[in-house]
Design an enzyme around this catalytic site. Structure first.
Site, PDB file in Angstrom:
ATOM      1  N   ASN A  16      69.151  69.327  43.567  1.00 51.46           N
ATOM      2  CA  ASN A  16      69.356  70.777  43.466  1.00 51.46           C
ATOM      3  C   ASN A  16      69.864  71.293  44.819  1.00 51.46           C
ATOM      4  OD1 ASN A  16      68.760  73.577  43.769  1.00 51.46           O
ATOM      5  ND2 ASN A  16      67.517  73.473  41.926  1.00 51.46           N
ATOM      6  N   ASP A  18      70.757  74.470  45.567  1.00 51.86           N
ATOM      7  CA  ASP A  18      70.651  75.930  45.705  1.00 51.86           C
ATOM      8  C   ASP A  18      70.471  76.364  47.156  1.00 51.86           C
ATOM      9  OD1 ASP A  18      70.714  76.015  42.966  1.00 51.86           O
ATOM     10  OD2 ASP A  18      68.606  76.543  42.721  1.00 51.86           O
ATOM     11  N   HIS A  19      69.632  75.616  47.893  1.00 54.70           N
ATOM     12  CA  HIS A  19      69.263  76.111  49.219  1.00 54.70           C
ATOM     13  C   HIS A  19      70.324  75.851  50.279  1.00 54.70           C
ATOM     14  CE1 HIS A  19      65.810  77.728  47.515  1.00 54.70           C
ATOM     15  NE2 HIS A  19      65.277  76.570  47.204  1.00 54.70           N
ATOM     16  N   ARG A  27      74.076  83.930  56.504  1.00 56.07           N
ATOM     17  CA  ARG A  27      75.037  84.287  57.542  1.00 56.07           C
ATOM     18  C   ARG A  27      76.305  84.930  56.959  1.00 56.07           C
ATOM     19  NH1 ARG A  27      76.562  82.946  62.972  1.00 56.07           N
ATOM     20  NH2 ARG A  27      74.331  82.938  63.393  1.00 56.07           N
ATOM     21  N   HIS A  52      71.052  76.417  40.154  1.00 58.71           N
ATOM     22  CA  HIS A  52      70.422  77.510  39.412  1.00 58.71           C
ATOM     23  C   HIS A  52      71.212  78.788  39.697  1.00 58.71           C
ATOM     24  CE1 HIS A  52      66.355  79.731  38.477  1.00 58.71           C
ATOM     25  NE2 HIS A  52      67.377  80.260  37.826  1.00 58.71           N
ATOM     26  N   ARG A  54      71.027  82.247  39.437  1.00 54.97           N
ATOM     27  CA  ARG A  54      70.044  83.298  39.152  1.00 54.97           C
ATOM     28  C   ARG A  54      70.762  84.591  38.816  1.00 54.97           C
ATOM     29  NH1 ARG A  54      64.571  81.896  40.893  1.00 54.97           N
ATOM     30  NH2 ARG A  54      64.083  84.020  40.338  1.00 54.97           N
ATOM     31  N   ARG A  58      71.154  85.188  44.177  1.00 59.18           N
ATOM     32  CA  ARG A  58      70.634  85.158  45.547  1.00 59.18           C
ATOM     33  C   ARG A  58      71.044  83.898  46.302  1.00 59.18           C
ATOM     34  NH1 ARG A  58      64.270  84.206  44.381  1.00 59.18           N
ATOM     35  NH2 ARG A  58      64.568  86.129  43.230  1.00 59.18           N
ATOM     36  N   HIS A  59      71.342  82.815  45.576  1.00 62.44           N
ATOM     37  CA  HIS A  59      71.862  81.634  46.291  1.00 62.44           C
ATOM     38  C   HIS A  59      73.188  81.187  45.662  1.00 62.44           C
ATOM     39  CE1 HIS A  59      69.273  79.844  43.246  1.00 62.44           C
ATOM     40  NE2 HIS A  59      68.172  80.052  43.938  1.00 62.44           N
ATOM     41  N   GLU A  79      70.753  75.284  35.752  1.00 60.16           N
ATOM     42  CA  GLU A  79      69.491  75.972  35.449  1.00 60.16           C
ATOM     43  C   GLU A  79      69.798  77.447  35.294  1.00 60.16           C
ATOM     44  OE1 GLU A  79      66.934  75.255  38.729  1.00 60.16           O
ATOM     45  OE2 GLU A  79      66.673  73.149  38.259  1.00 60.16           O
ATOM     46  N   THR A 109      60.594  81.588  43.842  1.00 59.45           N
ATOM     47  CA  THR A 109      61.149  80.449  43.108  1.00 59.45           C
ATOM     48  C   THR A 109      60.571  80.492  41.702  1.00 59.45           C
ATOM     49  OG1 THR A 109      61.436  78.039  43.116  1.00 59.45           O
ATOM     50  CG2 THR A 109      59.322  78.876  43.915  1.00 59.45           C
ATOM     51  N   THR A 110      60.996  79.558  40.847  1.00 54.58           N
ATOM     52  CA  THR A 110      60.565  79.598  39.455  1.00 54.58           C
ATOM     53  C   THR A 110      59.067  79.306  39.354  1.00 54.58           C
ATOM     54  OG1 THR A 110      62.733  78.692  38.957  1.00 54.58           O
ATOM     55  CG2 THR A 110      61.165  78.780  37.146  1.00 54.58           C
ATOM     56  N   GLU A 160      61.892  69.556  30.607  1.00 51.98           N
ATOM     57  CA  GLU A 160      61.612  69.243  32.011  1.00 51.98           C
ATOM     58  C   GLU A 160      60.215  69.779  32.300  1.00 51.98           C
ATOM     59  OE1 GLU A 160      64.658  69.899  34.952  1.00 51.98           O
ATOM     60  OE2 GLU A 160      63.152  70.316  36.507  1.00 51.98           O
ATOM     61  N   HIS A 197      60.033  70.269  40.429  1.00 51.68           N
ATOM     62  CA  HIS A 197      59.515  71.419  41.178  1.00 51.68           C
ATOM     63  C   HIS A 197      58.442  70.983  42.169  1.00 51.68           C
ATOM     64  CE1 HIS A 197      58.693  75.522  42.334  1.00 51.68           C
ATOM     65  NE2 HIS A 197      59.756  75.875  41.637  1.00 51.68           N
ATOM     66  N   GLY A 219      64.961  69.712  44.963  1.00 50.71           N
ATOM     67  CA  GLY A 219      65.822  70.493  45.850  1.00 50.71           C
ATOM     68  C   GLY A 219      65.203  70.788  47.196  1.00 50.71           C
ATOM     69  N   HIS A 220      64.199  71.647  47.217  1.00 48.17           N
ATOM     70  CA  HIS A 220      63.728  72.230  48.465  1.00 48.17           C
ATOM     71  C   HIS A 220      63.328  71.188  49.497  1.00 48.17           C
ATOM     72  CE1 HIS A 220      60.933  74.319  51.207  1.00 48.17           C
ATOM     73  NE2 HIS A 220      61.818  75.302  51.082  1.00 48.17           N
TER      74      HIS A 220
END
Ligand code: PXP
Length: 248
Positions: A16, A18-19, A27, A52, A54, A58-59, A79, A109-110, A160, A197, A219-220
């Site tokens: 993932n 996203d981040h 930035r 994802h 959203r 936001r990302h 996602e 987060t979810t 999932e 997750h 991901g994270h």
């Protein structure tokens, strides 16, 4: 990411990204580029890319999705919330897979799985619309027998399992038992089972060993660890560029 993917691992890893977009958006501008992250993830052993989109963007943004899909040859797992807007985007882009997640704007987060059992009537046409477009649908659910039965009723071929509660517990044995029960039940019901997750190198082993689990989406922890795995080299590169500039 179906079982028949050539060259895929026995237990697939969806990375993932996203981040990467979260950092870029902090930035503005274009760096770090999610497309570069996706290509690097695949080169490093990921079997697919997860993003994802959203509702508040936001990302990941819409353009990220089209650019990543154009750049990679591996499966993309999108996602998304089960809204008409997202179903429309997915039907237009036709990613390999869509994972339906619950979404609240105020959450970081979810949090928690989709209440599929409580929303059969509203989910049914959305899942049908995605499947009609040839998209493999998965439901991000808590390891709860009611939710597994709802996935079958809704015609979703994949679930999932949300591992967030397992990842948060100091004593994870109770949550692990729930995950084991849900994974076994998914297998008995003919559902393909994924999980994700909060997974890290330190807590992934029992989840990777769940009966029949075919894919983990992570991901994270990867992006967090990448900061430390890569920061030293980034500083060495800058040090070298500065020293060369002074010497010239
Ligand atoms: N799977 C789903 C459905 C998710 O919503 C998320 C978080 O976006 C993940 C996996 C990955 O979770 P984490 O970033 O904690 O690894």
């Amino acid at each position: 990411m179906p079982d028949t993917d050539p060259g895929s691992h026995a237990l697939r890893l969806g990375v993932n990204i996203d981040h990467v977009a979260t950092i870029r958006n902090a930035r503005g501008g274009t760096e770090p580029d999610p497309v570069r992250a996706a290509l690097l993830a695949l080169e490093a052993g990921a079997d697919g890319i997860t993003m994802h989109l959203r509702e508040d963007r936001r990302h990941i943004r819409d353009a990220d999705l089209t650019q990543v899909m154009a750049a990679i040859r591996a499966p993309l797992n999108l996602e998304m919330a089960a809204t008409d807007e997202m179903v429309g985007i997915a039907r237009h882009l036709r990613p390999h897979a869509c994972c339906l997640v619950p979404e609240r704007r105020e959450e970081v987060t979810t949090e928690g799985g989709l209440d599929a059992a409580g929303h059969i009537v509203s989910l049914m046409p959305k899942i049908a619309a995605l499947r009609d477009a040839g998209i493999r649908v998965s439901l991000f659910i808590d390891p709860d027998p009611r939710q597994l039965r709802a996935a079958v009723a809704l015609g979703a071929p994949v679930v999932e399992l949300h591992t967030g509660a397992y990842a948060l517990e100091a004593d994870a044995s109770h949550e692990l038992a729930r995950l084991q029960g849900a994974a076994s039940m998914a297998r008995d019901l003919g559902l393909e089972c994924h999980a994700g997750h909060g997974l890290t190198v330190d807590n992934v082993t029992p989840v990777a060993q769940l009966p029949g689990v075919r894919e983990l989406n992570i991901g994270h922890a990867l992006i967090a660890e990448a900061v430390f795995a890569g920061l030293g080299q980034a500083i060495r590169d800058m040090r070298l560029a500065m020293d060369r500039a002074i010497a010239a």
